[in-house]
Design a protein around this motif. Structure first.
Motif, PDB file in Angstrom:
ATOM      1  N   SER A   1       0.816  -1.217   0.000  1.00  0.00           N
ATOM      2  CA  SER A   1       0.000   0.000   0.000  1.00  0.00           C
ATOM      3  C   SER A   1       0.847   1.263   0.000  1.00  0.00           C
ATOM      4  N   ASP A   2       2.156   1.120   0.041  1.00  0.00           N
ATOM      5  CA  ASP A   2       3.085   2.248   0.080  1.00  0.00           C
ATOM      6  C   ASP A   2       3.881   2.288  -1.225  1.00  0.00           C
ATOM      7  N   PRO A   3       3.460   3.079  -2.221  1.00  0.00           N
ATOM      8  CA  PRO A   3       4.146   3.091  -3.528  1.00  0.00           C
ATOM      9  C   PRO A   3       5.619   3.469  -3.434  1.00  0.00           C
ATOM     10  N   ALA A   4       5.955   4.424  -2.578  1.00  0.00           N
ATOM     11  CA  ALA A   4       7.354   4.843  -2.466  1.00  0.00           C
ATOM     12  C   ALA A   4       8.213   3.699  -1.937  1.00  0.00           C
ATOM     13  N   LEU A   5       7.687   2.944  -0.984  1.00  0.00           N
ATOM     14  CA  LEU A   5       8.423   1.805  -0.454  1.00  0.00           C
ATOM     15  C   LEU A   5       8.552   0.713  -1.502  1.00  0.00           C
ATOM     16  N   CYS A   6       7.500   0.482  -2.272  1.00  0.00           N
ATOM     17  CA  CYS A   6       7.555  -0.506  -3.357  1.00  0.00           C
ATOM     18  C   CYS A   6       8.684  -0.168  -4.321  1.00  0.00           C
ATOM     19  N   LEU A   7       8.808   1.108  -4.659  1.00  0.00           N
ATOM     20  CA  LEU A   7       9.862   1.528  -5.580  1.00  0.00           C
ATOM     21  C   LEU A   7      11.243   1.297  -4.976  1.00  0.00           C
ATOM     22  N   ARG A   8      11.420   1.627  -3.701  1.00  0.00           N
ATOM     23  CA  ARG A   8      12.716   1.440  -3.062  1.00  0.00           C
ATOM     24  C   ARG A   8      13.100  -0.037  -3.005  1.00  0.00           C
ATOM     25  N   ILE A   9      12.142  -0.880  -2.666  1.00  0.00           N
ATOM     26  CA  ILE A   9      12.437  -2.310  -2.582  1.00  0.00           C
ATOM     27  C   ILE A   9      12.719  -2.879  -3.966  1.00  0.00           C
ATOM     28  N   PHE A  10      11.950  -2.460  -4.957  1.00  0.00           N
ATOM     29  CA  PHE A  10      12.208  -2.874  -6.332  1.00  0.00           C
ATOM     30  C   PHE A  10      13.640  -2.520  -6.740  1.00  0.00           C
ATOM     31  N   LYS A  11      14.054  -1.290  -6.480  1.00  0.00           N
ATOM     32  CA  LYS A  11      15.398  -0.842  -6.862  1.00  0.00           C
ATOM     33  C   LYS A  11      16.484  -1.622  -6.131  1.00  0.00           C
ATOM     34  N   SER A  12      16.183  -2.101  -4.932  1.00  0.00           N
ATOM     35  CA  SER A  12      17.203  -2.801  -4.151  1.00  0.00           C
ATOM     36  C   SER A  12      17.599  -4.128  -4.790  1.00  0.00           C
ATOM     37  N   ASN A  13      16.847  -4.586  -5.790  1.00  0.00           N
ATOM     38  CA  ASN A  13      17.202  -5.840  -6.447  1.00  0.00           C
ATOM     39  C   ASN A  13      18.516  -5.744  -7.207  1.00  0.00           C
ATOM     40  N   ARG A  14      18.940  -4.538  -7.559  1.00  0.00           N
ATOM     41  CA  ARG A  14      20.275  -4.401  -8.144  1.00  0.00           C
ATOM     42  C   ARG A  14      21.324  -4.881  -7.149  1.00  0.00           C
ATOM     43  N   ASP A  15      21.165  -4.483  -5.889  1.00  0.00           N
ATOM     44  CA  ASP A  15      22.121  -4.889  -4.865  1.00  0.00           C
ATOM     45  C   ASP A  15      22.075  -6.401  -4.651  1.00  0.00           C
ATOM     46  N   ALA A  16      20.880  -6.962  -4.675  1.00  0.00           N
ATOM     47  CA  ALA A  16      20.763  -8.415  -4.541  1.00  0.00           C
ATOM     48  C   ALA A  16      21.511  -9.112  -5.664  1.00  0.00           C
ATOM     49  N   GLY A  17      21.309  -8.627  -6.891  1.00  0.00           N
ATOM     50  CA  GLY A  17      21.982  -9.227  -8.027  1.00  0.00           C
ATOM     51  C   GLY A  17      23.483  -9.082  -7.981  1.00  0.00           C
ATOM     52  N   LEU A  18      23.969  -7.935  -7.495  1.00  0.00           N
ATOM     53  CA  LEU A  18      25.413  -7.711  -7.392  1.00  0.00           C
ATOM     54  C   LEU A  18      26.044  -8.607  -6.336  1.00  0.00           C
ATOM     55  N   LEU A  19      25.316  -8.897  -5.261  1.00  0.00           N
ATOM     56  CA  LEU A  19      25.833  -9.810  -4.244  1.00  0.00           C
ATOM     57  C   LEU A  19      26.086 -11.193  -4.843  1.00  0.00           C
ATOM     58  N   LEU A  20      25.134 -11.663  -5.631  1.00  0.00           N
ATOM     59  CA  LEU A  20      25.307 -12.963  -6.280  1.00  0.00           C
ATOM     60  C   LEU A  20      26.450 -12.911  -7.288  1.00  0.00           C
ATOM     61  N   PHE A  21      26.504 -11.848  -8.065  1.00  0.00           N
ATOM     62  CA  PHE A  21      27.573 -11.726  -9.060  1.00  0.00           C
ATOM     63  C   PHE A  21      28.949 -11.703  -8.401  1.00  0.00           C
ATOM     64  N   ALA A  22      29.072 -11.014  -7.290  1.00  0.00           N
ATOM     65  CA  ALA A  22      30.364 -10.948  -6.605  1.00  0.00           C
ATOM     66  C   ALA A  22      30.850 -12.346  -6.227  1.00  0.00           C
ATOM     67  N   GLY A  23      29.952 -13.157  -5.692  1.00  0.00           N
ATOM     68  CA  GLY A  23      30.324 -14.520  -5.339  1.00  0.00           C
ATOM     69  C   GLY A  23      30.721 -15.340  -6.551  1.00  0.00           C
ATOM     70  N   LEU A  24      29.962 -15.208  -7.642  1.00  0.00           N
ATOM     71  CA  LEU A  24      30.255 -15.962  -8.856  1.00  0.00           C
ATOM     72  C   LEU A  24      31.557 -15.497  -9.508  1.00  0.00           C
ATOM     73  N   LEU A  25      31.833 -14.210  -9.407  1.00  0.00           N
ATOM     74  CA  LEU A  25      33.071 -13.678  -9.973  1.00  0.00           C
ATOM     75  C   LEU A  25      34.285 -14.215  -9.225  1.00  0.00           C
ATOM     76  N   VAL A  26      34.207 -14.213  -7.913  1.00  0.00           N
ATOM     77  CA  VAL A  26      35.307 -14.777  -7.117  1.00  0.00           C
ATOM     78  C   VAL A  26      35.485 -16.249  -7.447  1.00  0.00           C
ATOM     79  N   ASP A  27      34.382 -16.957  -7.585  1.00  0.00           N
ATOM     80  CA  ASP A  27      34.459 -18.373  -7.939  1.00  0.00           C
ATOM     81  C   ASP A  27      35.159 -18.569  -9.276  1.00  0.00           C
ATOM     82  N   ALA A  28      34.808 -17.742 -10.276  1.00  0.00           N
ATOM     83  CA  ALA A  28      35.435 -17.867 -11.603  1.00  0.00           C
ATOM     84  C   ALA A  28      36.936 -17.629 -11.539  1.00  0.00           C
TER      85      ALA A  28
END
Length: 311
Positions: free
Chosen positions: A278-305
């Motif tokens: 019910s909070d559009p501004a919060l929805c937008l902030r949480i949506f944008k935070s998925n970049r950080d989620a994706g970068l966390l996974l990428f960092a681990g995969l990069l170190v693995d490579a």
């Protein structure tokens, strides 16, 4: 119209609004360079896949170049996709509070000008694609059909986010195609996991417009799930983590990658717990935070490579 009033409603104070030449601002807004989060989200499966494929090959010599080319390609092609989306949605955008200030419905850019800009962006994207092998070029071209039909899906199905997932996750097979010249089962499963992730985060994003969408008859998973969104996200995000994990296991990913996946999963849990639809501004902030989620996974995969290449 002054440039202040020409700003897109949900994007102010960015470099486009404050530093870009005035004549270029409508075009940069059309390509969403004032809101680059979508480009980052398009990029994440590309980088995940490139890192996993480099680990499979035990060779990271080409990985830095591939990372840079994917970065350029993601930003350019997301801009082209947004331009196409705004051309096809210009009438609907004019009826939604958040989108009526976009360049076309606001009268800052004409449809012929937008089409010319679309072609220019597509040509840059083609130049990037031509740096890869023939199989990767054909794989990249195959995604264009999905990109072309996506804007129409919200008119005919409650699940337009699935089609967005098909388009935004295309980088999952691309990394394998570029690095290995083939698409392994791990790439296919990574693609499926990324699709589940995209459906989840775009459902969060769509909750911003749920009321306007209902008024004009636009469908979305946000409207479909409604009060059950948290439950749906548990399923979608859970499926994403499991499928990405299966893909990593098939590719022989080691401990660093699994730490990245664990951090990714924790971030998704945080999103679900924090979300208030019910909070559009919060929805937008949480949506944008998925970049950080994706970068966390990428960092681990990069170190693995890197570790697999040197050990």
């Amino acid at each position: 119209m002054s440039d202040v009033t020409a700003r897109v409603a949900d994007s102010t104070g960015n470099w486009v609004d404050t530093r870009a030449p005035v004549w270029s601002r409508p075009y940069l807004r059309l390509a969403r360079y004032d809101r680059p989060i979508g480009s980052w989200l398009l990029l994440m499966p590309c980088w995940w896949s490139a890192a996993i494929a480099a680990g499979v090959a035990h060779d990271i010599r080409q990985l830095p170049l591939v990372i840079v080319l994917f970065f350029i390609g993601a930003f350019v092609m997301r801009g082209a996709g947004c331009t196409w989306n705004d051309i096809t949605d210009r009438d609907l955008d004019g009826m939604v509070e958040r989108t009526r200030s976009r360049p076309i419905p606001a009268g800052q850019v004409t449809v012929p000008q937008a089409l010319a800009f679309l072609v220019a962006q597509a040509l840059v994207g083609l130049m990037v694609l031509l740096q890869f092998n023939r199989f990767a070029i054909l794989t990249g071209i195959a995604s264009l059909l999905i990109v072309a039909i996506y804007p129409f899906m919200k008119r005919i199905t409650w699940w337009p986010q699935v089609v967005l997932g098909l388009a935004f996750s295309w980088g999952a097979p691309m990394g394998f195609a570029v690095t290995l010249g083939r698409i392994d089962p791990a790439a296919v499963i990574l693609y499926a996991g990324s699709i589940a992730w995209v459906i989840g985060y775009d459902t969060i994003y769509a909750h911003q417009d749920a009321e306007d969408d209902a008024l004009i008859g636009v469908k979305s998973t946000a409207r479909l799930f409604g009060a059950r969104t948290h439950r749906a996200l548990v399923i979608l995000y859970g499926l994403a983590v499991v499928l990405i994990g299966v893909a990593m296991a098939l590719a022989g990913v080691r401990w660093a990658g699994w730490i990245g996946l664990a951090a990714f999963a924790v971030h998704l849990v945080w999103q679900i717990r924090r979300l208030d639809t019910s909070d559009p501004a919060l929805c937008l902030r949480i949506f944008k935070s998925n970049r950080d989620a994706g970068l966390l996974l990428f960092a681990g995969l990069l170190v693995d490579a890197v570790l697999r290449a040197i050990m």
